[in-house]
Write a protein that holds these residues in place. Sequence first.
Motif, PDB file in Angstrom:
ATOM      1  N   SER A   1       1.892  67.968 -48.175  1.00 21.50           N
ATOM      2  CA  SER A   1       2.621  66.786 -48.080  1.00 21.50           C
ATOM      3  C   SER A   1       1.275  65.725 -47.982  1.00 21.50           C
ATOM      4  O   SER A   1       0.462  66.253 -47.256  1.00 21.50           O
ATOM      5  CB  SER A   1       3.597  66.793 -47.103  1.00 21.50           C
ATOM      6  N   GLU A   2       1.649  64.553 -48.294  1.00 22.13           N
ATOM      7  CA  GLU A   2       0.553  63.432 -47.927  1.00 22.13           C
ATOM      8  C   GLU A   2       0.689  62.982 -46.607  1.00 22.13           C
ATOM      9  O   GLU A   2      -0.117  62.303 -46.125  1.00 22.13           O
ATOM     10  CB  GLU A   2       0.825  62.408 -48.966  1.00 22.13           C
ATOM     11  N   PHE A   3       1.905  63.380 -45.780  1.00 25.65           N
ATOM     12  CA  PHE A   3       2.317  63.066 -44.349  1.00 25.65           C
ATOM     13  C   PHE A   3       1.730  64.227 -43.455  1.00 25.65           C
ATOM     14  O   PHE A   3       1.556  65.234 -43.798  1.00 25.65           O
ATOM     15  CB  PHE A   3       3.658  62.785 -44.193  1.00 25.65           C
ATOM     16  N   ASP A   4       1.532  63.777 -42.072  1.00 26.48           N
ATOM     17  CA  ASP A   4       1.185  64.678 -41.187  1.00 26.48           C
ATOM     18  C   ASP A   4       2.303  64.981 -40.603  1.00 26.48           C
ATOM     19  O   ASP A   4       3.237  64.439 -39.319  1.00 26.48           O
ATOM     20  CB  ASP A   4       0.299  63.755 -40.155  1.00 26.48           C
TER      21      ASP A   4
ATOM     22  N   VAL B   1       8.141  75.095 -45.904  1.00 26.74           N
ATOM     23  CA  VAL B   1       8.662  73.903 -45.592  1.00 26.74           C
ATOM     24  C   VAL B   1       7.870  72.787 -46.541  1.00 26.74           C
ATOM     25  O   VAL B   1       8.474  72.006 -47.089  1.00 26.74           O
ATOM     26  CB  VAL B   1       8.382  73.535 -44.129  1.00 26.74           C
ATOM     27  N   GLU B   2       6.417  72.718 -46.523  1.00 25.26           N
ATOM     28  CA  GLU B   2       5.936  72.110 -47.259  1.00 25.26           C
ATOM     29  C   GLU B   2       6.171  71.941 -48.749  1.00 25.26           C
ATOM     30  O   GLU B   2       6.130  71.008 -49.428  1.00 25.26           O
ATOM     31  CB  GLU B   2       4.390  72.053 -47.127  1.00 25.26           C
TER      32      GLU B   2
ATOM     33  N   ILE C   1       7.587  64.064 -40.968  1.00 28.75           N
ATOM     34  CA  ILE C   1       8.737  64.663 -40.136  1.00 28.75           C
ATOM     35  C   ILE C   1       8.588  65.551 -39.153  1.00 28.75           C
ATOM     36  O   ILE C   1       7.142  65.996 -39.006  1.00 28.75           O
ATOM     37  CB  ILE C   1       9.621  65.331 -41.296  1.00 28.75           C
ATOM     38  N   GLU C   2       9.424  65.971 -38.540  1.00 26.60           N
ATOM     39  CA  GLU C   2       9.232  67.104 -37.495  1.00 26.60           C
ATOM     40  C   GLU C   2      10.369  67.947 -37.895  1.00 26.60           C
ATOM     41  O   GLU C   2      11.638  67.522 -37.931  1.00 26.60           O
ATOM     42  CB  GLU C   2       9.351  66.521 -36.151  1.00 26.60           C
TER      43      GLU C   2
ATOM     44  N   PRO D   1       7.329  60.482 -36.171  1.00 24.17           N
ATOM     45  CA  PRO D   1       7.723  61.407 -37.146  1.00 24.17           C
ATOM     46  C   PRO D   1       9.355  61.490 -37.166  1.00 24.17           C
ATOM     47  O   PRO D   1       9.901  61.576 -35.956  1.00 24.17           O
ATOM     48  CB  PRO D   1       7.286  62.664 -36.826  1.00 24.17           C
ATOM     49  N   ARG D   2       9.862  61.711 -38.280  1.00 27.38           N
ATOM     50  CA  ARG D   2      11.524  61.509 -38.436  1.00 27.38           C
ATOM     51  C   ARG D   2      11.775  63.129 -38.029  1.00 27.38           C
ATOM     52  O   ARG D   2      11.359  63.919 -38.625  1.00 27.38           O
ATOM     53  CB  ARG D   2      11.901  61.220 -39.653  1.00 27.38           C
ATOM     54  N   LEU D   3      12.782  63.239 -37.071  1.00 22.07           N
ATOM     55  CA  LEU D   3      13.249  64.731 -36.572  1.00 22.07           C
ATOM     56  C   LEU D   3      14.240  65.088 -37.684  1.00 22.07           C
ATOM     57  O   LEU D   3      15.314  64.223 -37.717  1.00 22.07           O
ATOM     58  CB  LEU D   3      13.673  64.570 -35.271  1.00 22.07           C
ATOM     59  N   LEU D   4      13.908  66.045 -38.626  1.00 27.67           N
ATOM     60  CA  LEU D   4      15.054  66.406 -39.427  1.00 27.67           C
ATOM     61  C   LEU D   4      15.801  67.202 -39.071  1.00 27.67           C
ATOM     62  O   LEU D   4      16.916  67.181 -39.507  1.00 27.67           O
ATOM     63  CB  LEU D   4      14.034  67.066 -40.646  1.00 27.67           C
ATOM     64  N   GLY D   5      15.524  68.238 -38.104  1.00 27.93           N
ATOM     65  CA  GLY D   5      16.334  69.183 -37.598  1.00 27.93           C
ATOM     66  C   GLY D   5      15.857  70.428 -37.451  1.00 27.93           C
ATOM     67  O   GLY D   5      14.642  70.653 -37.309  1.00 27.93           O
TER      68      GLY D   5
END
Length: 162
Positions: free
Chosen positions: A2-5, A32-33, A45-46, A86-90
Amino acid sequence: MSEFDNEIDVAIEDERWETVAPDLEGFVAKAVEAALAIVPPGGPIEISIVLTDDPAVQELNRTWRGKDKPTNVLSFPNEQPHGGGPRLLGDVVLAYDTLLRESGEQSKPLDHHLAHLVVHGTLHLLGHDHELGDAEADAMEALEVAALRRLGVPDPYGDAAA
């Protein structure tokens, strides 16, 4: 990648999982990635992946879904508003005993089945739900196949289509 951390937390609650892949945490993170590469979350995300056993998953399934039996994977999306960071996905929780049994029944390597169900659970957290009807199930399967292709894992639905 992903381009995000992204923050991918892997909790190994059952040591039998350690035999599935040499770098189990890295293996799960790549799965996941791969899902995130197919369905970009729009920012960092987290996510938490819990590798446990049938009794633990059965308890969660009974408590949260009213089904008193183990299952292969459960997804618990975060329903809290997104603040900073980061957005917490779950959370995605997987049962070793059920995955081992299913992989044997389906003649699939356990690591391929694990990758599939990590991708599947991650897609649930991203808002996909195969239980909403045939069209959504077909769309979700196509996303899973595309993500797994990135990992070199064969189409898990290939035999069903034959």
